[in-house]
Structure formats: C-alpha cells, structure tokens
Design an enzyme around this catalytic site. Sequence first.
Site, PDB file in Angstrom:
ATOM      1  N   CYS A  62       0.831  -1.210   0.000  1.00 33.76           N
ATOM      2  CA  CYS A  62       0.000   0.000   0.000  1.00 33.76           C
ATOM      3  C   CYS A  62       0.867   1.263   0.000  1.00 33.76           C
ATOM      4  CB  CYS A  62      -0.940  -0.003   1.192  1.00 33.76           C
ATOM      5  SG  CYS A  62      -0.092   0.248   2.769  1.00 33.76           S
ATOM      6  N   ALA A  65       2.942   1.929   3.028  1.00 29.60           N
ATOM      7  CA  ALA A  65       4.159   1.105   3.061  1.00 29.60           C
ATOM      8  C   ALA A  65       5.276   1.751   2.249  1.00 29.60           C
ATOM      9  CB  ALA A  65       3.869  -0.298   2.535  1.00 29.60           C
ATOM     10  N   ARG A  96      11.331  -4.967   6.806  1.00 28.74           N
ATOM     11  CA  ARG A  96      12.237  -4.789   5.675  1.00 28.74           C
ATOM     12  C   ARG A  96      13.652  -4.829   6.245  1.00 28.74           C
ATOM     13  NH1 ARG A  96      13.269   0.384   2.963  1.00 28.74           N
ATOM     14  NH2 ARG A  96      13.556   0.187   0.727  1.00 28.74           N
ATOM     15  N   HIS A 195       6.031   6.380  -2.476  1.00 33.82           N
ATOM     16  CA  HIS A 195       7.374   6.900  -2.785  1.00 33.82           C
ATOM     17  C   HIS A 195       7.276   8.374  -3.172  1.00 33.82           C
ATOM     18  CE1 HIS A 195       8.209   2.571  -4.391  1.00 33.82           C
ATOM     19  NE2 HIS A 195       8.354   2.611  -3.092  1.00 33.82           N
TER      20      HIS A 195
HETATM   21 FE1  CFM Z   1      13.238   0.478  -5.232  1.00 33.94          FE
HETATM   22 FE2  CFM Z   1      12.684  -1.861  -5.471  1.00 33.94          FE
HETATM   23 FE3  CFM Z   1      11.207  -0.222  -3.960  1.00 33.94          FE
HETATM   24 FE4  CFM Z   1      13.701  -0.947  -3.226  1.00 33.94          FE
HETATM   25 FE5  CFM Z   1      12.749  -2.948  -1.664  1.00 33.94          FE
HETATM   26 FE6  CFM Z   1      11.730  -3.795  -3.960  1.00 33.94          FE
HETATM   27 FE7  CFM Z   1      10.272  -2.227  -2.431  1.00 33.94          FE
HETATM   28 MO1  CFM Z   1      10.775  -4.647  -1.694  1.00 33.94          MO
HETATM   29  S1  CFM Z   1      14.629  -1.216  -5.102  1.00 33.94           S
HETATM   30  S2  CFM Z   1      12.713   0.954  -3.174  1.00 33.94           S
HETATM   31  S3  CFM Z   1      14.587  -1.806  -1.439  1.00 33.94           S
HETATM   32  S4  CFM Z   1      11.404  -0.323  -6.074  1.00 33.94           S
HETATM   33  S5  CFM Z   1      12.869  -4.840  -2.538  1.00 33.94           S
HETATM   34  S6  CFM Z   1      12.405  -3.851  -6.101  1.00 33.94           S
HETATM   35  S7  CFM Z   1       9.658  -3.900  -3.534  1.00 33.94           S
HETATM   36  S8  CFM Z   1      10.993  -2.725  -0.506  1.00 33.94           S
HETATM   37  S9  CFM Z   1       9.332  -0.344  -2.820  1.00 33.94           S
END
Ligand code: CFM
Length: 556
Positions: A62, A65, A96, A195
Amino acid sequence: MSDSPSIRADEVREELFKAYPAKVARKRSGQILVNEKDPDGAAAPIAANVRTIPGIISQRGCTYAGCKGVVLGPTRDIVNITHGPIGCGFYSWLTRRNQTRPPTNEHDNFIPYCFSTDMQEEDIVFGGVKRLRQAIQEAHDIFHPKAIAVFSTCPVGLIGDDVHAVTREMKEKLGINVFAFSCEGYRGVSQSAGHHIANNGLFKHVIGLNDTPPAGKFNLGMLGEYNIGGDAFVLEDLIQRCGINLVATLSGNSTMDQFENAHMADLNVVMCHRSINYVADMIQKRFGVPWFKVNFIGAESSAKSLRKIARYFDDPELTERTEAVIAEEMPGVEAARAEIRPRCEGKRAMLFVGGSRAHHYQDLFREIGMETIAAGYEFAHRDDYEGRRVLPSIKVDADSRNIEELHVEPDPQRYRPRKTAEELSSMAQRGLQFNDYEGMMPEMAEGSLVIDDISHHETQRLIEIYRPAVFCAGIKEKFAVQKMGVPSKQLHSYDYGGPYAGFRGAINFYRDIDQMVNTRIWSLIAPPWEKETRPTLEASYVRNRPGSFEQAPARE
Ligand code: CFM
C-alpha cells in the site's frame, strides 16, 4: 531439466488468460507482453501503474508502506509515528531488512522501535488529532529526537484528521522538525504513490535546510539505495576507497543531517529509479545538481557505475584510484564465477519484484550464465519498463493525478549548476547520459515474457509450464512457490543473505544461487501437477512436439 527452448511465449501468454473472465483477460492482456523490440531497440508499450483487479492476489503493498517503510524507514534518527490503528504500525515494524550502523551506541537509532498512535474506535468517531498531539509530545519527552515524522493510514484520511496542522503546531511548540505525510494506504494504486509522497515531503520539509559545504573533493549523493541486507555498507566502502565523499544517501544507513545537506552534493547517482526519481529531478531543478542512473547490482555493472562516476568528476587521480579499486575487487569475482558458472550455465530464472530489482538482478544472473525468461515489476511505471524515452507519452490517469506534483523553480540564491550546459552535452556525447534510464524491457531478450503486477494464478501457471531453476519474489510467494518444487529467492529481503551489491555482494549472490539451484532437495517434493490428469498446455507440448518439452522430472 525441463527447460525447453521450444515453449512459445505467445502460447503461454494466451494460456494465462484462459482462467479469466473476458473483462479481466482484456485488462491483463495489456500488462502481459512477449518482449519485442523495434529496430531502434524500443520496447512495446505496457500497461503499468494501473489499479489491481480485485481478488486477483497481487504482490503489491500500500501507499503507506511505500512512504513510511520504504523511503523514510531506513533513516535511524527520525521518530516515525504511524497515525492509525495498531496493525499498520505492527505490520510495518522491522519487516524490511534495511540495516543501519550508528557510529556509537550513544547515537540515536529508532529503527528497532514501533511508534503508533494506536487509534481506537473513539478516535475514529471523534477524531484522532488529540491523540496524535499527545503521541508527538510523548515521543519528544522520552527520546528527544532531532525530528518527528507522522504517517497517515487509511482511517486517518477517511475521518479527515488534519495531520499537517498538528505537525505545524508541534514543530512550533517543540522547536524541532515535525512533519507529516498524507500517505493513506488507499491514496494510490500501490506503494509507488507512497514513494512520490515521501519524495515530496522530504523535499518540502528537510532537503536544503543545511547549506554547509561538504568536506570532500568529489561530493556524491546516492539516491534510491536502502541498505537491504547491508548493501549500503559495501557501497560506502567502495566509494570511500575511490576517494569520493558520500554526502547523503536516500536513505540506506542515513541520518536526518544527511537529508538536510543532500543538495550540496556535486552529483547524484540513482540506484532505484522508481522510488526516488522525483527527488533527483527536484534537487537538480532547484539546486543544479545533475543526476544519472547507476546500477551496483552485478560486478560488471558495479565497475561500469564506478567508472561513470569517475568520468563525471574527470580527475586523473580519481580515475586511477577507481581503476585500482576495480582491479582489487575483480579477481575474487572472477574466481567465484569460474567455479560457479559451469554449474549454473543455461538454467533459467524468473524475477517478479518491486519496481527496480526485477531489472537489476538480471545482470547478476547473466554473470553466472543464467537467463531470465520472465520478469516483471509489482508497481513500476512505464518508464521503468520501457525507459524514460516514453515519459512524454505516459497518460496521467485519475489515480496518479491524485498525487501532488510539486512545482519546482531554481532557487534564486542557491541554484549553482555543477557543470555548464556545454560540459553536460559533451559528456553526453561521450556516453554519460544524464536524466536517463533505459528501462528493463530493452535489455531483456526478444521473446521473453514481461508481466506487470503478476497474480497468483499466473505465477502458478508459469511455474508449471516452464519449471524455472529459481523463482525470485518475496515472502508472500516464497512458500507457495517452493511447495511446487521450485526454489524461491527473496529479492526484497535476500532471505537471510546479502549483501548483494558491489563486487563482494556479487560473490555472495553467485554462491547463494548456486546452492539453491543445485541442491537435490527439490527432487524430494512431488509437485501437484505430477498427479494432474486434466489436459494442460505442458501436456500438449509432450503430445504435439515430442521431445520439445519434458514432463517435469525429479531434479537430479
Ligand atoms: Fe526500489 Fe525496489 Fe522499492 Fe527498493 Fe525494496 Fe523492492 Fe520495495 Mo521490496 S529497489 S525501493 S529496497 S522499487 S525490494 S524492487 S519492492 S521494498 S518499494
């Protein structure tokens, strides 16, 4: 091995749709592609960053997260308070593997804690701001942190608590930085929206607060590196040995001070494009710091990325030190590769992860002779698949429009272009591409499968049909996959392994994958399809093209 080159990806694609109602199949058909590139290498358009079909069993997370866990989570000295019912805080608590290393035990490290306002029914009915105010005060009194951040969960948005008014008020009252994120779980179609919200919040409230010039000769910012399994420790060491000063990392092994000073770097490099491209662009626009994409996953990619950084700073001593570091690291990598490659060569991998790693890790597999036959992201956008060249043609839908786009102008006093336009364009001509990301699909083989937001049904059918040597995903899929007799490597947490970045990380990865794909344990598991009697696509391969597809044998 049952891997057969004659399995046709277009037939497999059709097969995946068969279980779906027509409407679902139509929607999925835009998200599942057989990779085909046009003569100038451009990939076909894929549907990405769209809503998940309810009930399909997605890997996604989500928005909360993505904001609280992913971007802000790895920073150790901000108290991150989840404003919401306790479950949201609990399930995002230490899940994580972002590691951190404070210089001493006396330094702040709040990562092991779970801060939550623990909203109750009463707060949902009468509003939760009182409780939030109290939580901020308590956190301040007990921990005396440098900063406090507040993260909104779904109910907070639904009842309309004005978290920003509360944090403004408490910032004034406490005299420390207090800021909030409207990152309710439902705010976007996935964690990707989180993000973006995190990037905006950091840019508004933190980045640029401290103009102290960094001490180094070559000052670098590392964006989109989150220190999973200790990756950042490896990279910090490499960068330092090359003679480069790391001003800030967003956000692996980072501190609030680094964020405040991040705009003082002379170059930003971007590891995970998906999660941090907004900050990279905004720092460039307001402060004049150029950015380019790097990849430190894979030994070859790491060497390439270090050389790219050295080329940018364009200093003979730096170039020499960089080459020396690469020369120190490579023999170990080559020795491991020479041992492991013959055992892994020709085996096949599938990667369904996040918004970045499904691409980066293909390099590591390639280095030990393994081929990626199917890959996809959970929540990436078209630019992560097809490259940033498609940015102008991406249609912004209502869900994305929901997320604020900050309007950023050059800072009248502090904008300082690190290179002139001529310097940048001459570097571009010599192969240093700024503001660019080539995407996953142009680098994947023709005829491989690319699947966005893969469902559980599709995962299962793909495994039944191809029987890959390894399936890379996360904890939600891992055990379902392994019960089918196929090893599953978690590329989010690295299971208990890692680091996998840089040269040392590459060696760790080769060894872990070697063990997984060459163990005999999987032959002891009888997969369900061995007992199946209904006609299946794989059975029809045996029938129609004898020899082109071996029915899943016990692995020996
Ligand atoms: Fe970038 Fe990722 Fe992500 Fe990531 Fe991660 Fe991920 Fe993630 Mo899991 S590199 S920041 S450190 S998009 S592994 S492939 S899914 S937490 S949001």
